[in-house]
Design an enzyme around this catalytic site. Structure first.
Site, PDB file in Angstrom:
ATOM      1  N   GLY A  46       0.209  -1.873 -21.142  1.00 60.91           N
ATOM      2  CA  GLY A  46       0.081  -2.701 -19.952  1.00 60.91           C
ATOM      3  C   GLY A  46      -0.845  -2.056 -18.944  1.00 60.91           C
ATOM      4  O   GLY A  46      -1.051  -0.838 -18.969  1.00 60.91           O
ATOM      5  N   GLN A  51      -4.560   0.047 -10.893  1.00 53.55           N
ATOM      6  CA  GLN A  51      -4.967   1.140 -11.785  1.00 53.55           C
ATOM      7  C   GLN A  51      -6.472   1.146 -12.039  1.00 53.55           C
ATOM      8  O   GLN A  51      -7.008   2.155 -12.498  1.00 53.55           O
ATOM      9  CB  GLN A  51      -4.226   1.056 -13.125  1.00 53.55           C
ATOM     10  CG  GLN A  51      -2.739   1.348 -13.004  1.00 53.55           C
ATOM     11  CD  GLN A  51      -2.075   1.286 -14.351  1.00 53.55           C
ATOM     12  OE1 GLN A  51      -1.717   0.214 -14.815  1.00 53.55           O
ATOM     13  NE2 GLN A  51      -1.916   2.423 -15.001  1.00 53.55           N
ATOM     14  N   CYS A  90       2.532   6.065 -18.629  1.00 58.42           N
ATOM     15  CA  CYS A  90       1.632   5.247 -17.812  1.00 58.42           C
ATOM     16  C   CYS A  90       0.214   5.761 -18.008  1.00 58.42           C
ATOM     17  O   CYS A  90      -0.005   6.974 -18.012  1.00 58.42           O
ATOM     18  CB  CYS A  90       2.039   5.371 -16.347  1.00 58.42           C
ATOM     19  SG  CYS A  90       0.972   4.463 -15.217  1.00 58.42           S
ATOM     20  N   LEU A  91      -0.740   4.847 -18.132  1.00 53.85           N
ATOM     21  CA  LEU A  91      -2.136   5.262 -18.333  1.00 53.85           C
ATOM     22  C   LEU A  91      -2.662   6.077 -17.150  1.00 53.85           C
ATOM     23  O   LEU A  91      -3.595   6.853 -17.300  1.00 53.85           O
ATOM     24  CB  LEU A  91      -3.029   4.041 -18.565  1.00 53.85           C
ATOM     25  CG  LEU A  91      -2.810   3.284 -19.887  1.00 53.85           C
ATOM     26  CD1 LEU A  91      -3.630   2.013 -19.908  1.00 53.85           C
ATOM     27  CD2 LEU A  91      -3.145   4.157 -21.090  1.00 53.85           C
ATOM     28  N   HIS A 132       7.444  -2.447 -15.381  1.00 49.39           N
ATOM     29  CA  HIS A 132       6.562  -1.330 -15.021  1.00 49.39           C
ATOM     30  C   HIS A 132       5.300  -1.836 -14.298  1.00 49.39           C
ATOM     31  O   HIS A 132       4.914  -1.297 -13.257  1.00 49.39           O
ATOM     32  CB  HIS A 132       6.188  -0.573 -16.311  1.00 49.39           C
ATOM     33  CG  HIS A 132       5.246   0.566 -16.135  1.00 49.39           C
ATOM     34  ND1 HIS A 132       5.612   1.879 -16.365  1.00 49.39           N
ATOM     35  CD2 HIS A 132       3.940   0.618 -15.758  1.00 49.39           C
ATOM     36  CE1 HIS A 132       4.580   2.671 -16.132  1.00 49.39           C
ATOM     37  NE2 HIS A 132       3.546   1.930 -15.759  1.00 49.39           N
ATOM     38  N   GLU A 133       4.700  -2.906 -14.824  1.00 49.17           N
ATOM     39  CA  GLU A 133       3.449  -3.405 -14.231  1.00 49.17           C
ATOM     40  C   GLU A 133       3.712  -4.105 -12.896  1.00 49.17           C
ATOM     41  O   GLU A 133       2.923  -3.949 -11.957  1.00 49.17           O
ATOM     42  CB  GLU A 133       2.717  -4.341 -15.200  1.00 49.17           C
ATOM     43  CG  GLU A 133       2.339  -3.727 -16.552  1.00 49.17           C
ATOM     44  CD  GLU A 133       1.676  -2.364 -16.473  1.00 49.17           C
ATOM     45  OE1 GLU A 133       0.980  -2.070 -15.482  1.00 49.17           O
ATOM     46  OE2 GLU A 133       1.860  -1.559 -17.405  1.00 49.17           O
ATOM     47  N   HIS A 136       3.932  -1.607 -10.254  1.00 48.68           N
ATOM     48  CA  HIS A 136       2.602  -1.158  -9.803  1.00 48.68           C
ATOM     49  C   HIS A 136       2.061  -2.062  -8.691  1.00 48.68           C
ATOM     50  O   HIS A 136       1.427  -1.594  -7.750  1.00 48.68           O
ATOM     51  CB  HIS A 136       1.588  -1.211 -10.955  1.00 48.68           C
ATOM     52  CG  HIS A 136       1.497   0.040 -11.773  1.00 48.68           C
ATOM     53  ND1 HIS A 136       1.182   1.265 -11.230  1.00 48.68           N
ATOM     54  CD2 HIS A 136       1.641   0.255 -13.109  1.00 48.68           C
ATOM     55  CE1 HIS A 136       1.153   2.173 -12.207  1.00 48.68           C
ATOM     56  NE2 HIS A 136       1.435   1.596 -13.351  1.00 48.68           N
TER      57      HIS A 136
HETATM   58 ZN    ZN Z   1       1.606   2.317 -15.234  1.00 47.70          ZN
END
Ligand code: ZN
Length: 161
Positions: A46, A51, A90-91, A132-133, A136
């Site tokens: 995701g 991000q 997480c990226l 999670h997204e 963000h």
């Molecule tokens: Zn993340």
């Protein structure tokens, strides 16, 4: 399409709440397409707009192999059920893994790239990813919700007890 740079943990943009998307125009479509390409290249599950440096309520979920990535604009969680405890990464936080509790199922309302409202539901990894997204988009990162960090050994063994 273009691959965008993914910001990492020290970037303050990750702590800021995103504004709603008001214009469903070619520029938005470009951002969404770039985010999808960036997510694919990074092999993530995701990606949220902050991000890639954009404070707008846009996220892409690509949690299940073989399924089309889900584009969520201005998403809201309508309901959630059950719970799951598992490893989450997480990226924007490379090589960091944490044990995070999430609902097992979530129902979401969001707009598509043309501004049409729709509802969708996800469970297990998809539910984890959606939560999670959406976090963000509110300036919340997974470490704030973590029970504890996981070591490489725990991650490899899958034993978090
Ligand atoms: Zn993340």
């Amino acid at each position: 399409m273009a691959i965008r740079n993914i910001v990492t943990e020290e970037d303050e943009i990750l702590t800021k709440p995103c504004r709603r998307v008001e214009k469903f125009d070619a520029r938005l479509h470009q951002i969404i397409d770039d985010m999808k390409e960036t997510l694919q290249a990074a092999k993530g599950a995701g990606l949220a707009a902050p991000q890639v440096g954009i404070l707008r309520q846009i996220c892409i979920i690509d949690a299940v192999e073989g399924e089309e990535p889900l584009e969520l604009i201005n998403p809201e969680i309508l309901s959630q059920n059950g719970e799951q405890s598992g490893a989450e990464g997480c990226l924007s936080f490379p090589d960091q893994w944490a044990l995070v509790n999430r609902p097992m199922q979530v129902k979401v309302r969001a707009q598509d790239r043309n501004g049409n409202w729709f509802e969708t539901a996800g469970e297990e990894l998809t539910a984890r990813c959606i939560c999670h997204e959406i976090d963000h988009l509110q300036g919340v990162v997974f470490l704030q919700k973590a029970e504890r960090m996981l070591s490489q050994e725990e991650l490899e063994s899958g034993d978090y007890t």
